[in-house]
Design an enzyme around this catalytic site. Structure first.
Site, PDB file in Angstrom:
ATOM      1  N   GLY A 114       1.506  23.566  20.568  1.00  0.00           N
ATOM      2  CA  GLY A 114       1.629  25.127  20.860  1.00  0.00           C
ATOM      3  C   GLY A 114       0.766  26.034  20.549  1.00  0.00           C
ATOM      4  N   THR A 115       0.116  25.865  19.333  1.00  0.00           N
ATOM      5  CA  THR A 115      -1.049  26.738  18.919  1.00  0.00           C
ATOM      6  C   THR A 115      -1.902  27.126  19.979  1.00  0.00           C
ATOM      7  OG1 THR A 115      -0.308  26.633  16.574  1.00  0.00           O
ATOM      8  CG2 THR A 115      -2.685  27.498  17.111  1.00  0.00           C
TER       9      THR A 115
ATOM     10  N   ASN B 228      10.989  32.224  16.090  1.00  0.00           N
ATOM     11  CA  ASN B 228      11.275  31.135  15.211  1.00  0.00           C
ATOM     12  C   ASN B 228      11.570  31.517  13.720  1.00  0.00           C
ATOM     13  OD1 ASN B 228       8.351  32.169  15.534  1.00  0.00           O
ATOM     14  ND2 ASN B 228       7.801  31.270  13.612  1.00  0.00           N
TER      15      ASN B 228
ATOM     16  N   SER C  66       5.901  23.129  22.693  1.00  0.00           N
ATOM     17  CA  SER C  66       5.409  22.116  21.548  1.00  0.00           C
ATOM     18  C   SER C  66       6.129  21.084  21.640  1.00  0.00           C
ATOM     19  CB  SER C  66       4.942  22.890  20.481  1.00  0.00           C
ATOM     20  OG  SER C  66       4.566  22.127  19.369  1.00  0.00           O
TER      21      SER C  66
ATOM     22  N   HIS D 269       6.753  18.841  18.796  1.00  0.00           N
ATOM     23  CA  HIS D 269       7.275  18.471  17.664  1.00  0.00           C
ATOM     24  C   HIS D 269       8.540  19.363  17.259  1.00  0.00           C
ATOM     25  CE1 HIS D 269       5.663  21.327  14.794  1.00  0.00           C
ATOM     26  NE2 HIS D 269       4.784  21.590  15.857  1.00  0.00           N
TER      27      HIS D 269
ATOM     28  N   CYS E  68       3.896  28.454   8.646  1.00  0.00           N
ATOM     29  CA  CYS E  68       2.622  28.872   8.659  1.00  0.00           C
ATOM     30  C   CYS E  68       2.296  29.797   7.500  1.00  0.00           C
ATOM     31  CB  CYS E  68       1.922  29.408   9.984  1.00  0.00           C
ATOM     32  SG  CYS E  68       2.837  28.509  11.243  1.00  0.00           S
TER      33      CYS E  68
HETATM   34  C1  LIG Z   1       5.589  25.953  15.974  1.00  0.00           C
HETATM   35  C2  LIG Z   1       5.384  27.044  16.657  1.00  0.00           C
HETATM   36  C3  LIG Z   1       4.197  27.405  17.438  1.00  0.00           C
HETATM   37  C4  LIG Z   1       3.178  26.244  17.073  1.00  0.00           C
HETATM   38  O1  LIG Z   1       3.129  25.256  17.656  1.00  0.00           O
HETATM   39  P1  LIG Z   1       2.222  24.145  17.017  1.00  0.00           P
HETATM   40  O2  LIG Z   1       2.660  22.753  18.176  1.00  0.00           O
HETATM   41  O3  LIG Z   1       2.902  23.760  15.566  1.00  0.00           O
HETATM   42  O4  LIG Z   1       0.759  24.478  17.000  1.00  0.00           O
HETATM   43  C5  LIG Z   1       3.941  28.302  18.145  1.00  0.00           C
HETATM   44  N1  LIG Z   1       4.990  29.420  18.509  1.00  0.00           N
HETATM   45  C6  LIG Z   1       6.267  29.226  17.778  1.00  0.00           C
HETATM   46  C7  LIG Z   1       7.121  29.939  18.488  1.00  0.00           C
HETATM   47  C8  LIG Z   1       6.488  28.349  17.160  1.00  0.00           C
HETATM   48  O5  LIG Z   1       7.707  27.991  16.576  1.00  0.00           O
END
Ligand SMILES: *Cc1c(COP(=O)(O)O)cnc(C)c1O
Length: 379
Positions: free
Chosen positions: A71-72, A152, A200, A202, A325
């Site tokens: 996601g990042t 989140n 993302s 996971h 984070c």
């Molecule tokens: C977890 C998350 C991300 C980051 O995704 P990763 O796959 O962990 O890098 C980005 N945006 C939101 C809203 C998230 O909850």
């Protein structure tokens, strides 16, 4: 004793059924998806199927889905790639909601250092980005607007369709980070009217380190990783076939089970909250009608959130003091301060997030432990 895991907004465990579907691509079918021989073609076939699957689930075309390493990365690409493409049209202002994930915020900060103008879109006390907050900020210098689909930390669902329509009227591109929304609500890129959307794996019981970015055909964006010609030449790097298969299978299962998930999580969330009702000085942050059923963000007056998380952990319950984070740091949540909390109040807030393997019994037990801990910490 197994830990009771109540931190699903940070990550979810890999579903064993999904692992089974990934395993062949970590073993026998190990070919490079870009190799022209049989083993490569088998791998590419799996990647094509995964792309078709994700595209169908979000109502996009397969050539609008790009796989990333999470996601990042998808968020970084949308913001940075989108900003540089907009700059070529003379648009150098970015409007970024105040509650975005650090993956978006930090990308915007990097762009600020590179000469872009970054303006925050405020949210209301419920954590929602309202249309009248965006409207006055729009003009013909705005290249990109970024508002996440659901937050989140609080689970606040945003009025994406209406915000995207506003952005488009001003000629800007609209990006939504749907990483936290995807596990809990249907996503249709046409109905939402977005130009870009990130996912993302996971967060919905797929493997870590795999994500996707939807980029609507015709929307201009710069490439993100140079190297090979993978992902239509925009994101080089040998495809992580097993992870991509896992993402698609996990997302398919998630979407198929959405009504059941909503019901289960609503029950679990209510059970935890009911367990805390014996206490005074507990308030729910956000949690308005239509918000995600998975997250419970609480302010516990008189309790430091780091102490609470630590004490719960000692009792075998995993919860969070904010986003994963940021929670290792002592910084108060930017999401909560954007909602009007003082820094001291934000440090009294905790995030409990539920998942499909939680049982009502363990959640009730966890709430009992929370009550004991809160009473003790309040002295
Ligand atoms: C977890 C998350 C991300 C980051 O995704 P990763 O796959 O962990 O890098 C980005 N945006 C939101 C809203 C998230 O909850």
């Amino acid at each position: 004793m197994d830990a009771v895991y109540l931190d699903h907004a940070a990550t979810t465990p890999l579903d064993k059924e999904i692992l089974e579907k990934m395993l062949p691509y970590l073993t026998e079918i190990f070919g490079n998806a870009d190799s022209p021989h049989a083993l490569g073609r088998k791998a590419m076939n799996a990647v094509d199927n995964a792309r078709d699957c994700v595209a169908a689930l979000i109502n996009a075309k397969p050539n609008e889905v790009y796989f990333t390493a999470g996601g990042t990365e998808a968020d970084n690409w949308a913001v940075i790639g989108g900003a540089y493409a907009a700059k070529e049209k003379g648009r150098t202002k970015l409007l970024i909601s105040a509650i975005e994930h650090h993956a978006v915020l930090a990308a915007a900060e990097k762009l600020r250092a590179d000469g872009f103008e970054i303006v925050q879109i405020p949210v209301n006390e419920g954590g929602r980005c309202e249309l009248n907050a965006l409207e006055p900020l729009l003009d013909d210098t705005v290249g990109l607007v970024a508002v996440m689909a659901a937050n989140n930390e609080t689970g606040a669902v945003q009025p994406i369709k209406e915000l995207a329509d506003l952005a488009h009227k001003a000629g800007a591109v609209f990006f939504t980070d749907a990483v936290q929304a995807a596990p809990y609500m249907p996503l249709d890129v046409k109905a939402l009217g977005v130009d870009m959307l990130s996912l993302s794996s996971h967060k919905f019981y797929g493997p870590k380190g795999c994500g996707a970015l939807y980029i609507k055909n015709g929307v201009k964006i710069k490439g993100h990783v140079v190297g090979g010609e993978q992902e239509r030449g925009l994101r080089g790097g040998t495809t992580n076939v097993a992870a991509v298969v896992g993402l698609a299978e996990a997302y398919k299962k998630t979407v198929e089970n959405l009504p059941q998930t909503t019901e289960t999580l609503t029950t679990l969330r209510k059970a935890f909250l009911d367990g805390l009702s014996v206490l005074d000085g507990i308030t729910v942050n956000g949690g308005n009608e239509g918000d995600l059923p998975s997250v419970l963000n609480l302010r516990i007056e008189g309790v430091n959130n780091a102490d609470f998380v630590y004490s719960m952990d000692l009792q075998g319950v995993c919860v969070a003091a904010g986003s994963a984070c940021a929670s290792a740091s002592i910084k108060p949540s930017h999401v909560l301060t954007a909602m009007g909390f003082t820094e001291a109040q934000a440090k009294e807030c905790v995030r409990i997030s539920f998942g499909k393997y939680n049982t009502e019994e363990e959640v009730r037990e966890a709430a009992k432990k929370a009550v004991e801990i809160i009473n003790r910490l309040r002295g």
